[in-house]
Design an enzyme around this catalytic site. Structure first.
Site, mmCIF file in Angstrom:
data_model
loop_
_atom_site.group_PDB
_atom_site.id
_atom_site.type_symbol
_atom_site.label_atom_id
_atom_site.label_comp_id
_atom_site.label_asym_id
_atom_site.label_seq_id
_atom_site.Cartn_x
_atom_site.Cartn_y
_atom_site.Cartn_z
ATOM 1 N N ARG A 21 0.854 -1.188 0.000
ATOM 2 C CA ARG A 21 0.000 0.000 0.000
ATOM 3 C C ARG A 21 0.894 1.244 0.000
ATOM 4 O O ARG A 21 1.942 1.274 0.646
ATOM 5 C CB ARG A 21 -0.851 -0.035 1.256
ATOM 6 C CG ARG A 21 -1.829 1.120 1.425
ATOM 7 C CD ARG A 21 -2.925 1.072 0.420
ATOM 8 N NE ARG A 21 -4.091 1.872 0.839
ATOM 9 C CZ ARG A 21 -5.060 2.209 0.011
ATOM 10 N NH1 ARG A 21 -5.034 1.825 -1.269
ATOM 11 N NH2 ARG A 21 -6.089 2.903 0.443
ATOM 12 N N THR A 71 -9.999 0.116 -9.788
ATOM 13 C CA THR A 71 -8.945 -0.672 -9.169
ATOM 14 C C THR A 71 -8.929 -1.913 -10.020
ATOM 15 O O THR A 71 -9.723 -2.034 -10.942
ATOM 16 C CB THR A 71 -9.332 -0.966 -7.706
ATOM 17 O OG1 THR A 71 -9.326 0.250 -6.979
ATOM 18 C CG2 THR A 71 -8.414 -1.957 -7.015
ATOM 19 N N THR A 90 -4.107 -0.842 -7.265
ATOM 20 C CA THR A 90 -4.892 0.300 -7.727
ATOM 21 C C THR A 90 -4.080 1.572 -7.835
ATOM 22 O O THR A 90 -3.005 1.705 -7.236
ATOM 23 C CB THR A 90 -6.055 0.544 -6.725
ATOM 24 O OG1 THR A 90 -6.945 1.530 -7.249
ATOM 25 C CG2 THR A 90 -5.557 1.032 -5.368
ATOM 26 N N SER A 129 -7.581 1.037 3.239
ATOM 27 C CA SER A 129 -8.077 0.534 1.952
ATOM 28 C C SER A 129 -9.292 -0.358 2.166
ATOM 29 O O SER A 129 -9.545 -0.826 3.278
ATOM 30 C CB SER A 129 -6.966 -0.272 1.281
ATOM 31 O OG SER A 129 -7.457 -0.946 0.151
ATOM 32 N N SER A 130 -10.025 -0.599 1.094
ATOM 33 C CA SER A 130 -11.123 -1.576 1.126
ATOM 34 C C SER A 130 -10.796 -2.821 0.308
ATOM 35 O O SER A 130 -11.642 -3.709 0.162
ATOM 36 C CB SER A 130 -12.397 -0.951 0.557
ATOM 37 O OG SER A 130 -12.815 0.127 1.334
ATOM 38 N N GLY A 185 -13.646 -1.552 -6.875
ATOM 39 C CA GLY A 185 -14.949 -0.960 -6.576
ATOM 40 C C GLY A 185 -14.978 -0.091 -5.336
ATOM 41 O O GLY A 185 -16.059 0.135 -4.772
ATOM 42 N N GLY A 186 -13.808 0.403 -4.885
ATOM 43 C CA GLY A 186 -13.806 1.298 -3.732
ATOM 44 C C GLY A 186 -14.470 0.639 -2.546
ATOM 45 O O GLY A 186 -14.237 -0.531 -2.248
HETATM 46 O O1 DON Z 1 -7.888 1.146 -1.521
HETATM 47 C C1 DON Z 1 -9.062 1.367 -1.726
HETATM 48 O O2 DON Z 1 -9.959 0.877 -1.101
HETATM 49 C C2 DON Z 1 -9.441 2.280 -2.875
HETATM 50 N N1 DON Z 1 -8.365 3.156 -3.206
HETATM 51 C C3 DON Z 1 -9.806 1.422 -4.017
HETATM 52 C C4 DON Z 1 -10.304 2.245 -5.135
HETATM 53 C C5 DON Z 1 -11.046 1.422 -6.059
HETATM 54 O O3 DON Z 1 -11.356 0.296 -5.869
HETATM 55 C C6 DON Z 1 -11.446 2.097 -7.226
HETATM 56 N N2 DON Z 1 -11.893 1.067 -8.159
HETATM 57 N N3 DON Z 1 -12.419 0.383 -8.725
#
Ligand code: DON
Length: 604
Positions: free
Chosen positions: A131, A409, A427, A480-481, A501-502
């Site tokens: 990360r 991501t 990501t 992060s998720s 997907g955040g």
């Molecule tokens: O680390 C995280 O949770 C976010 N930065 C992820 C962002 C994300 O999944 C965007 N994408 N699809």
């Protein structure tokens, strides 16, 4: 008298309930998967002709030589070719990461970060945390304007948005610990691909045309890197060549991660940061370390879960949610019934609340992971769920509101012929990250600083969280998720999965795991099945088309749930592998929500 633990009583309840509806649904989904055009196994299978495909393998690509499933057909093929050359799953995962940095520029990266979960065939498991980190000059209020408002323009794009990238160190660490082939052999294919170029798919051509007018527009090096010569729009089939990225990848292949963190690439980043008011210095880069961490382990309906712990919230949210559902014996209900959906939503509501309350970088403060993932805690949460009424998120947690997040991501899954498995989610944060390409080095920098809690102590109806564990500090990793996940059964590998997907990521992974484990769906059906999302706050249920039938919707609303008016266009992108340990066969299932995705098996 103390109340008996819910999970102790669940077995009796489970076996007392008939499941005819569930069986009917499984059969219907199975037929659907068989009928679908991308669903045939035979055409791409490398399993001997005449071998019976188990029902769980329907709609997948089958192989005994291993499998790589990613968002990019070209990157999957590169990963599979590394397996064919005798590489193991970690070699293939590293090669795929570098290839995605070329072919999937919205999220594939060397300028971002992520997580790798590894389970070896002997059952040993580990994780690699690469990360991004806040630069050493970062302060808790650096994302605020002088009037105290959050400077979204600064967190979303440009030179202050990036955290110190982790991908190259992370890949190097994983490869040094567990790889088999020489480093150069796993990095070089991506360097060659960037130099030769590759034909743009329709989807990528259209996406680049959009980004050139928006995200890239303020940054000349980004426009030069991703624009078409002459400034005309890209068309499907045009060749995208990335000579600067090729040079960077070549240097990384030849000199290892030091080329990026202490060599000329580091010089380029630091110099351009200085020139544009950015924060990342040579020292930030030189001091960046990836970390090997013990995996998070859980159990669900007799299956072993291997997941990512903090600084990702993914594993905690996954295990805490599954534990509650097991305590509630929720799997006795049909997957699309209001009874099931109510419990599924309530369990996620509570796990996501704990995410906001407690989770952050474990190197900067104690994170109560053991308690949050314990059975006793799940039992207490399960008892707080009213079977007939939706809880109020505000009452449960106070007036904290979570932000809307971008959704770019990428996740990919790898299994080798020996049954070693790797799940990687990495990501740039938003699509194409900060939008900034490092001139001369040809790669995009992330905008991961936006994953910190940007305004300490402040939670807003716009959705910002201000709780202490994820406030910015020098050298800290942002929460992060991402939820790369491996599931085993009876000590044998069963499932490799994950998603972008955040904040929706844990829910997407939960739905895939539930599909396979609780509802015994073939992986194809579990991946295709429409998904739901509840993230505690905003207090609303989001869902893909078809996830909530009309009768269930009316019943859920009657219970007090707020369902978004229109379905989400698409939630996540779960490129996954189901593994049949008896026959040592991998079944690769790409997520058809992504048009360029592919499950690739070694051809020899
Ligand atoms: O680390 C995280 O949770 C976010 N930065 C992820 C962002 C994300 O999944 C965007 N994408 N699809």
């Amino acid at each position: 008298m103390p109340t008996p633990p819910l999970h102790a009583a669940r077995e009796r309840a489970l076996h007392a309930v008939p499941r005819p509806r569930r069986r009917t649904m499984i059969l219907a989904l199975l037929l659907l998967a068989c009928a679908s055009p991308a669903g045939g196994v035979a055409a791409q299978s490398t399993v001997r002709a005449g071998t019976a495909i188990p029902p769980e393998g329907v709609g997948a690509v089958a192989s005994r030589r291993g499998m790589v499933v990613s968002v990019s057909d070209i990157a999957s093929d590169i990963g599979a070719s590394v397996l064919a050359r005798g590489g193991n799953a970690v070699d293939a995962a590293v090669a795929t990461a570098f290839a995605l940095a070329v072919t999937h520029p919205s999220a594939g990266n060397i300028g971002g970060g992520g997580f790798m979960v590894v389970r070896m065939a002997n059952g040993e498991a580990t994780t690699f945390d690469f990360r991004e980190k806040a630069p050493l000059s970062a302060t808790p209020t650096m994302m605020l304007d002088p009037d105290g408002s959050i400077a979204y323009a600064r967190t979303d794009s440009g030179w202050l948005a990036p955290g110190v990238p982790g991908t190259v160190r992370g890949m190097e660490l994983a490869h040094r610990k567990l790889g088999k082939l020489p480093w150069r052999d796993v990095v070089l294919p991506a360097a060659q691909l960037a130099r030769r170029g590759f034909p743009l798919s329709r989807a990528l051509a259209e996406e680049l045309n959009r980004e050139l007018k928006t995200t890239f527009a303020p940054f000349p090096a980004s426009v030069a890197t991703y624009g078409r010569a002459g400034g005309q729009p890209w068309r499907a089939g045009d060749r995208l060549r990335l000579p600067d990225l090729a040079r960077s990848l070549r240097a990384i292949a030849d000199s290892g991660a030091d080329a990026f963190y202490t060599g000329w690439i580091a010089d380029s980043i630091a110099e351009q940061m200085r020139a544009h008011g950015g924060a990342i210095t040579r020292r930030d880069l030189a001091e960046y370390q990836a970390v090997e961490r013990a995996p998070l382990r859980g159990a669900y309906l007799g299956h072993e879960i291997v997941a990512m712990g903090p600084p990702s919230s993914g594993g905690v949210v996954l295990i805490e949610t599954l534990n509650q559902l097991e305590a509630l014996t929720a799997e006795r209900f049909a997957r699309t019934s209001s009874d099931w959906l109510h419990l599924r939503i309530e369990a996620a509501r509570r796990a996501y609340l704990d995410r906001a309350r407690y989770l952050g970088d474990p190197d900067f403060g104690a994170v109560p992971v053991e308690r949050l993932t314990s059975r006793a805690y799940a039992d207490s949460l399960a008892r707080s769920i009213d079977p007939d009424r939706a809880s109020s998120s505000v009452t449960l947690g106070g007036a904290l509101v979570a932000p809307t997040e971008p959704t770019e991501t990428t996740h990919y899954s790898v299994v080798d012929a020996a049954g070693n498995a790797v799940a990687v989610t990495y990501t740039l944060e938003g699509g194409y990250g900060s939008g900034v390409v490092v001139r001369g080095a040809g790669f995009l920098l992330n905008n991961e600083m936006g994953d910190f809690n940007k305004k300490p102590g402040y939670t807003s109806t716009r959705g910002d969280i201000g709780t202490p564990p994820n406030v910015i500090a020098p050298g800290k990793r942002m929460l992060s998720s991402m939820t790369p996940t491996i599931v085993a059964r009876n000590g044998e590998l069963l499932l490799v999965t994950g998603s972008p997907g955040g904040r929706t990521i844990p829910n997407t992974v939960i739905d895939v795991v539930l599909g396979v484990v609780a509802f015994r769906l073939p992986l194809r059906a579990a991946v295709d099945a429409p998904r739901v999302h509840h993230q505690w706050l905003p207090d609303e249920v989001r869902y893909e088309e078809g996830a909530i039938p009309a009768d269930a919707r009316a019943e859920l609303e009657g219970m007090g749930h707020v369902l978004r008016g229109t379905p989400t266009r698409s939630q996540g992108d779960a490129h996954s592998i189901w593994y049949d340990a008896k026959t040592r066969t991998s079944y690769g299932v790409n997520d058809r929500r992504s048009p360029d995705s592919k499950a690739s098996a070694p051809t020899k």
